[in-house]
Design a protein around this motif. Structure first.
Motif, PDB file in Angstrom:
ATOM      1  N   GLU A 138       0.835  -1.208   0.000  1.00 28.51           N
ATOM      2  CA  GLU A 138       0.000   0.000   0.000  1.00 28.51           C
ATOM      3  C   GLU A 138       0.867   1.254   0.000  1.00 28.51           C
ATOM      4  O   GLU A 138       0.616   2.199  -0.765  1.00 28.51           O
ATOM      5  CB  GLU A 138      -0.901   0.038   1.237  1.00 28.51           C
ATOM      6  CG  GLU A 138      -2.011  -0.973   1.239  1.00 28.51           C
ATOM      7  CD  GLU A 138      -2.803  -0.916   2.536  1.00 28.51           C
ATOM      8  OE1 GLU A 138      -3.856  -0.240   2.531  1.00 28.51           O
ATOM      9  OE2 GLU A 138      -2.377  -1.522   3.538  1.00 28.51           O
TER      10      GLU A 138
ATOM     11  N   ALA B  37       2.474   1.795  -3.335  1.00 27.10           N
ATOM     12  CA  ALA B  37       1.496   2.258  -4.326  1.00 27.10           C
ATOM     13  C   ALA B  37       1.235   3.750  -4.172  1.00 27.10           C
ATOM     14  O   ALA B  37       1.128   4.480  -5.167  1.00 27.10           O
ATOM     15  CB  ALA B  37       0.199   1.458  -4.200  1.00 27.10           C
TER      16      ALA B  37
ATOM     17  N   VAL C 132       1.625  -3.751  -6.884  1.00 24.16           N
ATOM     18  CA  VAL C 132       1.850  -2.352  -6.519  1.00 24.16           C
ATOM     19  C   VAL C 132       1.456  -1.430  -7.676  1.00 24.16           C
ATOM     20  O   VAL C 132       0.835  -0.392  -7.461  1.00 24.16           O
ATOM     21  CB  VAL C 132       3.316  -2.133  -6.088  1.00 24.16           C
ATOM     22  CG1 VAL C 132       3.633  -0.654  -5.931  1.00 24.16           C
ATOM     23  CG2 VAL C 132       3.581  -2.874  -4.781  1.00 24.16           C
TER      24      VAL C 132
ATOM     25  N   GLN D 174      -2.336  -1.206  -7.864  1.00 27.92           N
ATOM     26  CA  GLN D 174      -2.850  -0.409  -6.747  1.00 27.92           C
ATOM     27  C   GLN D 174      -2.525   1.074  -6.947  1.00 27.92           C
ATOM     28  O   GLN D 174      -3.340   1.933  -6.605  1.00 27.92           O
ATOM     29  CB  GLN D 174      -2.299  -0.904  -5.415  1.00 27.92           C
ATOM     30  CG  GLN D 174      -2.863  -0.174  -4.207  1.00 27.92           C
ATOM     31  CD  GLN D 174      -4.379  -0.311  -4.055  1.00 27.92           C
ATOM     32  OE1 GLN D 174      -4.948  -1.360  -4.372  1.00 27.92           O
ATOM     33  NE2 GLN D 174      -5.036   0.732  -3.594  1.00 27.92           N
ATOM     34  N   ALA D 175      -1.372   1.382  -7.516  1.00 23.76           N
ATOM     35  CA  ALA D 175      -1.038   2.783  -7.811  1.00 23.76           C
ATOM     36  C   ALA D 175      -2.036   3.357  -8.815  1.00 23.76           C
ATOM     37  O   ALA D 175      -2.479   4.506  -8.680  1.00 23.76           O
ATOM     38  CB  ALA D 175       0.389   2.887  -8.341  1.00 23.76           C
TER      39      ALA D 175
END
Length: 142
Positions: free
Chosen positions: A60, A63, A90, A93-94
């Motif tokens: 998290e 990201a 990642v 999520q980014a």
């Protein structure tokens, strides 16, 4: 997204990062693969398998770092061993942090990196449930 190795005609070939990026986020590390001194570099060791709550929290955090860098116009690399699963987690999520929906983020990673990206179904489930929820559920297991 990328990796420390790529498959070439002779098998695995090293990928060395020097000064091509403003920010490098590594989820795997190999000696001699860069980046060059002075380049912002963050490292968190993540396995290509079930993640602990702390490891999901690192994904998290990475990201958010990637999304903030992209918003600021900084050329950013998220990398793992081969650039498919951990960096895909990642990276996707980014993209969610940047406003894409989860299915669109997964599709974008697969279209731009490789159709084999995010073949780790557990990572796809983490994304689908939301990393904060996945982290909370992982905390219950510990």
């Amino acid at each position: 997204m990328g990796g420390h190795v790529r498959m070439g005609a002779a098998g695995e070939e090293p990928v060395v990062v020097r000064r091509e990026f403003d920010l490098v986020l590594s989820l795997y590390q190999r000696e001699g693969h860069g980046p060059a001194p002075g380049i912002e570099h963050h490292f968190a060791e993540l396995p290509d398998g079930p993640l602990t709550a702390a490891q999901i929290a690192e994904a998290e955090r990475f990201a958010v770092l990637a999304a903030e860098a992209v918003r600021a116009g900084r050329l950013t690399l998220v990398r793992c061993h081969t650039g498919l699963n951990r960096s895909g987690l990642v990276g996707a999520q980014a993209l969610v942090e940047l406003g894409l929906g989860v299915p669109a983020a997964i599709d974008r990673v697969r279209q731009r990196r490789s159709s084999r990206a995010l073949h780790n179904r557990l990572f796809v489930r983490y994304l689908e449930s939301g990393l904060p929820t996945a982290r909370l559920l992982a905390e219950l297991d510990s």
